[in-house]
Design a protein around this motif. Structure first.
Motif, PDB file in Angstrom:
ATOM      1  N   LYS A  48      79.262 -26.898 -41.887  1.00 59.55           N
ATOM      2  CA  LYS A  48      78.316 -25.882 -41.406  1.00 59.55           C
ATOM      3  C   LYS A  48      77.883 -25.397 -39.947  1.00 59.55           C
ATOM      4  CE  LYS A  48      73.373 -24.670 -41.424  1.00 59.55           C
ATOM      5  NZ  LYS A  48      71.351 -25.641 -42.451  1.00 59.55           N
ATOM      6  N   THR A  49      78.596 -26.408 -39.470  1.00 59.53           N
ATOM      7  CA  THR A  49      78.281 -25.656 -37.843  1.00 59.53           C
ATOM      8  C   THR A  49      79.873 -25.125 -37.484  1.00 59.53           C
ATOM      9  OG1 THR A  49      77.139 -28.104 -37.057  1.00 59.53           O
ATOM     10  CG2 THR A  49      78.288 -27.318 -35.423  1.00 59.53           C
ATOM     11  N   ALA A  50      80.956 -24.990 -38.095  1.00 58.03           N
ATOM     12  CA  ALA A  50      81.924 -24.452 -38.199  1.00 58.03           C
ATOM     13  C   ALA A  50      81.805 -23.181 -37.983  1.00 58.03           C
ATOM     14  CB  ALA A  50      83.269 -25.332 -38.841  1.00 58.03           C
ATOM     15  N   GLY A  51      80.849 -22.988 -39.307  1.00 57.10           N
ATOM     16  CA  GLY A  51      80.747 -21.824 -39.749  1.00 57.10           C
ATOM     17  C   GLY A  51      80.734 -21.504 -41.396  1.00 57.10           C
ATOM     18  N   LEU A  52      81.004 -22.720 -42.451  1.00 59.99           N
ATOM     19  CA  LEU A  52      80.586 -22.727 -43.278  1.00 59.99           C
ATOM     20  C   LEU A  52      79.095 -22.344 -43.460  1.00 59.99           C
ATOM     21  CD1 LEU A  52      81.454 -22.906 -46.308  1.00 59.99           C
ATOM     22  CD2 LEU A  52      80.565 -25.047 -45.915  1.00 59.99           C
TER      23      LEU A  52
END
Length: 135
Positions: A48-52
């Motif tokens: 999620k932090t990476a963009g998911l």
């Protein structure tokens, strides 16, 4: 000559500081790339932090002691595998889904994420992994 050196020193320090800030801001995202995860919740947090895209995360029962699973918004499946499960077996352990245009699987050292290709490409930039578009 001595005055020129003194003037150059602050400029050099400023350049090094700016370079350090840029590299700190352009790192691999939430942590090290291609790392292993202890739980599907840890994978979800990094992804999620990476963009998911993941507005709603739910851990699910995989039916196997060798894999921990969860879903994000009912559109992405996340899985973390136990030690000893070979990486090439990850995709075969995921639940079967209909072939959906634009869907892929992102596979890491002990994890996999199945979902939208565009979402996974952004996530891959932050956490690494290998993109597999054919199951």
């Amino acid at each position: 000559m001595r005055t020129a050196r003194r003037a150059a020193l602050p400029l050099a320090l400023a350049s090094l500081t700016a370079a350090a800030l840029v590299s700190a801001c352009s790192g691999p995202g939430p942590g090290e790339k291609d790392t292993t995860y202890d739980s599907v919740a840890d994978l979800q947090s990094s992804a999620k932090t990476a963009g998911l895209t993941c507005l709603s995360f739910t851990e699910t029962d995989s039916g196997s002691p060798d894999v921990e699973t969860g879903t994000c918004d009912d559109t992405a499946l996340l899985a973390v595998f136990a030690d000893g499960v070979a990486e090439e077996d990850f995709v075969s352990m995921l639940p079967p889904t209909p072939e959906i245009e634009g869907e892929a699987v992102l596979v890491g050292p002990n994890w996999a994420i199945q979902g939208d290709v565009d979402d996974l490409e952004e996530t891959q930039a932050g956490i690494g992994g290998e993109m597999i578009s054919d199951r």
